[in-house]
Write a protein that holds these residues in place. Structure first.
Motif, PDB file in Angstrom:
ATOM      1  N   PRO A 108       0.919  -1.263   0.023  1.00  0.00           N
ATOM      2  CA  PRO A 108       0.159  -0.160  -0.008  1.00  0.00           C
ATOM      3  C   PRO A 108       0.835   1.262  -0.076  1.00  0.00           C
ATOM      4  CG  PRO A 108      -0.774  -1.487   1.798  1.00  0.00           C
ATOM      5  CD  PRO A 108       0.635  -2.196   1.161  1.00  0.00           C
ATOM      6  N   ALA A 109       0.463   2.420  -0.722  1.00  0.00           N
ATOM      7  CA  ALA A 109       1.115   3.528  -0.812  1.00  0.00           C
ATOM      8  C   ALA A 109       1.216   4.354   0.394  1.00  0.00           C
ATOM      9  CB  ALA A 109       0.376   4.465  -1.925  1.00  0.00           C
ATOM     10  N   SER A 110       0.271   3.980   1.624  1.00  0.00           N
ATOM     11  CA  SER A 110       0.084   4.500   2.942  1.00  0.00           C
ATOM     12  C   SER A 110       1.015   3.706   3.914  1.00  0.00           C
ATOM     13  CB  SER A 110      -1.280   4.708   3.343  1.00  0.00           C
ATOM     14  OG  SER A 110      -1.797   3.075   3.387  1.00  0.00           O
ATOM     15  N   MET A 111       1.884   3.019   3.346  1.00  0.00           N
ATOM     16  CA  MET A 111       2.665   2.306   4.244  1.00  0.00           C
ATOM     17  C   MET A 111       4.013   3.407   5.018  1.00  0.00           C
ATOM     18  SD  MET A 111       5.230  -0.843   3.271  1.00  0.00           S
ATOM     19  CE  MET A 111       6.421   0.107   2.170  1.00  0.00           C
ATOM     20  N   ILE A 112       4.059   3.027   6.060  1.00  0.00           N
ATOM     21  CA  ILE A 112       5.126   3.841   6.844  1.00  0.00           C
ATOM     22  C   ILE A 112       6.329   2.852   6.752  1.00  0.00           C
ATOM     23  CG2 ILE A 112       6.039   4.219   9.212  1.00  0.00           C
ATOM     24  CD1 ILE A 112       2.958   4.102   9.834  1.00  0.00           C
ATOM     25  N   SER A 113       7.525   3.335   6.301  1.00  0.00           N
ATOM     26  CA  SER A 113       8.726   2.613   5.779  1.00  0.00           C
ATOM     27  C   SER A 113       9.388   2.866   6.981  1.00  0.00           C
ATOM     28  CB  SER A 113       9.385   3.173   4.619  1.00  0.00           C
ATOM     29  OG  SER A 113       8.489   2.738   3.666  1.00  0.00           O
ATOM     30  N   ILE A 114      10.196   1.878   7.577  1.00  0.00           N
ATOM     31  CA  ILE A 114      11.249   1.803   8.683  1.00  0.00           C
ATOM     32  C   ILE A 114      12.447   1.264   8.212  1.00  0.00           C
ATOM     33  CG2 ILE A 114      11.521   1.290  10.981  1.00  0.00           C
ATOM     34  CD1 ILE A 114       8.867   1.758  11.764  1.00  0.00           C
ATOM     35  N   SER A 115      13.326   2.033   8.027  1.00  0.00           N
ATOM     36  CA  SER A 115      14.710   1.354   7.823  1.00  0.00           C
ATOM     37  C   SER A 115      15.531   1.283   9.176  1.00  0.00           C
ATOM     38  CB  SER A 115      15.587   2.069   6.909  1.00  0.00           C
ATOM     39  OG  SER A 115      16.507   1.315   6.491  1.00  0.00           O
ATOM     40  N   ILE A 116      16.158   0.267   9.607  1.00  0.00           N
ATOM     41  CA  ILE A 116      17.286   0.028  10.675  1.00  0.00           C
ATOM     42  C   ILE A 116      18.589  -0.690  10.228  1.00  0.00           C
ATOM     43  CG2 ILE A 116      17.398  -0.906  12.964  1.00  0.00           C
ATOM     44  CD1 ILE A 116      14.368  -1.517  13.117  1.00  0.00           C
ATOM     45  N   ASP A 117      19.651   0.060  10.615  1.00  0.00           N
ATOM     46  CA  ASP A 117      20.859  -0.349  10.193  1.00  0.00           C
ATOM     47  C   ASP A 117      21.810  -0.425  11.217  1.00  0.00           C
ATOM     48  OD1 ASP A 117      20.636  -1.364   7.275  1.00  0.00           O
ATOM     49  OD2 ASP A 117      20.108   1.088   7.154  1.00  0.00           O
ATOM     50  N   ARG A 118      22.851  -1.457  11.442  1.00  0.00           N
ATOM     51  CA  ARG A 118      23.582  -1.345  12.312  1.00  0.00           C
ATOM     52  C   ARG A 118      24.533  -0.235  12.319  1.00  0.00           C
ATOM     53  NH1 ARG A 118      24.725  -6.076  15.001  1.00  0.00           N
ATOM     54  NH2 ARG A 118      23.582  -7.825  14.432  1.00  0.00           N
ATOM     55  N   GLY A 119      24.988   0.604  13.523  1.00  0.00           N
ATOM     56  CA  GLY A 119      25.812   1.396  13.424  1.00  0.00           C
ATOM     57  C   GLY A 119      27.283   0.969  13.640  1.00  0.00           C
ATOM     58  N   GLU A 120      28.218   1.813  13.959  1.00  0.00           N
ATOM     59  CA  GLU A 120      29.621   1.408  14.018  1.00  0.00           C
ATOM     60  C   GLU A 120      29.839   0.831  15.327  1.00  0.00           C
ATOM     61  OE1 GLU A 120      32.365   4.487  13.253  1.00  0.00           O
ATOM     62  OE2 GLU A 120      31.086   5.035  11.477  1.00  0.00           O
ATOM     63  N   ALA A 121      29.396   1.497  16.357  1.00  0.00           N
ATOM     64  CA  ALA A 121      29.507   0.698  17.524  1.00  0.00           C
ATOM     65  C   ALA A 121      28.454  -0.709  17.803  1.00  0.00           C
ATOM     66  CB  ALA A 121      29.038   1.788  18.799  1.00  0.00           C
ATOM     67  N   GLU A 122      28.749  -1.523  18.703  1.00  0.00           N
ATOM     68  CA  GLU A 122      27.981  -2.842  18.659  1.00  0.00           C
ATOM     69  C   GLU A 122      26.564  -2.686  18.942  1.00  0.00           C
ATOM     70  OE1 GLU A 122      27.421  -7.044  18.960  1.00  0.00           O
ATOM     71  OE2 GLU A 122      29.317  -5.809  18.499  1.00  0.00           O
ATOM     72  N   GLU A 123      26.145  -1.738  19.784  1.00  0.00           N
ATOM     73  CA  GLU A 123      24.657  -1.760  20.050  1.00  0.00           C
ATOM     74  C   GLU A 123      23.883  -0.464  19.393  1.00  0.00           C
ATOM     75  OE1 GLU A 123      22.826  -3.663  22.051  1.00  0.00           O
ATOM     76  OE2 GLU A 123      24.786  -5.121  21.905  1.00  0.00           O
ATOM     77  N   SER A 124      24.773   0.191  18.560  1.00  0.00           N
ATOM     78  CA  SER A 124      24.083   1.280  18.117  1.00  0.00           C
ATOM     79  C   SER A 124      23.579   1.077  16.818  1.00  0.00           C
ATOM     80  CB  SER A 124      25.115   2.511  17.668  1.00  0.00           C
ATOM     81  OG  SER A 124      26.036   2.056  16.770  1.00  0.00           O
ATOM     82  N   ARG A 125      22.296   1.679  16.463  1.00  0.00           N
ATOM     83  CA  ARG A 125      21.281   1.495  15.142  1.00  0.00           C
ATOM     84  C   ARG A 125      21.082   2.919  14.390  1.00  0.00           C
ATOM     85  NH1 ARG A 125      23.123  -2.794  16.415  1.00  0.00           N
ATOM     86  NH2 ARG A 125      21.939  -4.726  16.742  1.00  0.00           N
ATOM     87  N   THR A 126      20.992   2.744  13.288  1.00  0.00           N
ATOM     88  CA  THR A 126      20.308   3.948  12.503  1.00  0.00           C
ATOM     89  C   THR A 126      18.970   3.664  12.077  1.00  0.00           C
ATOM     90  OG1 THR A 126      22.928   4.542  11.766  1.00  0.00           O
ATOM     91  CG2 THR A 126      20.979   5.392  10.511  1.00  0.00           C
ATOM     92  N   LEU A 127      18.305   4.394  12.786  1.00  0.00           N
ATOM     93  CA  LEU A 127      16.935   4.451  12.153  1.00  0.00           C
ATOM     94  C   LEU A 127      16.143   5.430  11.401  1.00  0.00           C
ATOM     95  CD1 LEU A 127      14.487   2.561  13.385  1.00  0.00           C
ATOM     96  CD2 LEU A 127      13.829   4.446  14.447  1.00  0.00           C
ATOM     97  N   ARG A 128      15.549   5.092  10.101  1.00  0.00           N
ATOM     98  CA  ARG A 128      15.021   6.205   9.414  1.00  0.00           C
ATOM     99  C   ARG A 128      13.456   5.809   9.209  1.00  0.00           C
ATOM    100  NH1 ARG A 128      18.268   5.420   5.366  1.00  0.00           N
ATOM    101  NH2 ARG A 128      16.680   4.188   3.985  1.00  0.00           N
ATOM    102  N   VAL A 129      12.388   6.582   9.452  1.00  0.00           N
ATOM    103  CA  VAL A 129      11.336   6.524   9.366  1.00  0.00           C
ATOM    104  C   VAL A 129      10.771   7.485   8.071  1.00  0.00           C
ATOM    105  CG1 VAL A 129       8.938   6.580  10.480  1.00  0.00           C
ATOM    106  CG2 VAL A 129      10.825   5.734  11.605  1.00  0.00           C
ATOM    107  N   GLU A 130       9.914   6.791   7.224  1.00  0.00           N
ATOM    108  CA  GLU A 130       9.449   7.742   6.217  1.00  0.00           C
ATOM    109  C   GLU A 130       8.070   7.393   5.690  1.00  0.00           C
ATOM    110  OE1 GLU A 130      12.044   7.547   2.609  1.00  0.00           O
ATOM    111  OE2 GLU A 130      13.698   6.912   3.625  1.00  0.00           O
TER     112      GLU A 130
END
Length: 157
Positions: A108-130
């Motif tokens: 669906p075009a109305s979908m919320i997109s969430i992208s999660i990627d590992r960061g440089e540090a072990e427990e860090s994450r990069t999160l993007r919501v679109e």
């Protein structure tokens, strides 16, 4: 993990049947973890696991049924009908799709997109919501509230 839980809590307050969340990101980045935290915040008492081998798991929450899909093992768009995805009633349940980018044209075009990627540090994450739909305004508000409450507000990030 505490920030991911905080974001899940903010999303859970605003989620309603008909919400579709498409998740992407690197392997092991936390897509299933976010889904588990979101389902827990919506009151499920079921164990939320990755549906990689079953393709879909459903969970009952206080907000309604959550259909948790995982497209990782699918190779062709024809398989969407084979696994029952094309028969899903997106308006009657909350739908969360891991590896959504594989078949974005079928979502669906109305979908919320969430992208999660590992960061440089072990427990860090990069999160993007679109999102490009007005129906997701409550989730933009949830993300804004999360940013005010999370460690980012205190770190100057």
């Amino acid at each position: 993990l505490s920030d991911m839980k905080l974001l899940a809590n903010h999303f859970a307050r605003r989620i309603t049947p008909g919400t579709v969340i498409g998740m992407d990101g690197s392997l092991g980045a936390g897509k299933t973890t976010f889904t588990r935290l979101l389902c827990e915040a919506m009151g499920t008492d079921e164990i939320v696991n990755s549906p990689t081998y079953t393709v879909c798991q459903e969970y009952e929450t206080t907000k309604g049924t959550v259909a948790h899909w995982d497209f990782y093992r699918l190779e062709e768009s024809d398989e969407l009908s084979t696994v029952g995805f094309e028969d899903s009633d997106f308006y009657q349940m909350i739908t969360i799709i891991e590896w959504a980018g594989m078949f974005r044209d079928y979502l669906p075009a109305s979908m919320i997109s969430i992208s999660i990627d590992r960061g440089e540090a072990e427990e860090s994450r990069t999160l993007r919501v679109e999102s490009s739909s007005y129906t997701t305004l409550p989730f933009r508000a949830a993300f804004g509230a999360f940013l005010q409450e999370s460690h980012f507000a205190n770190s100057g990030a």
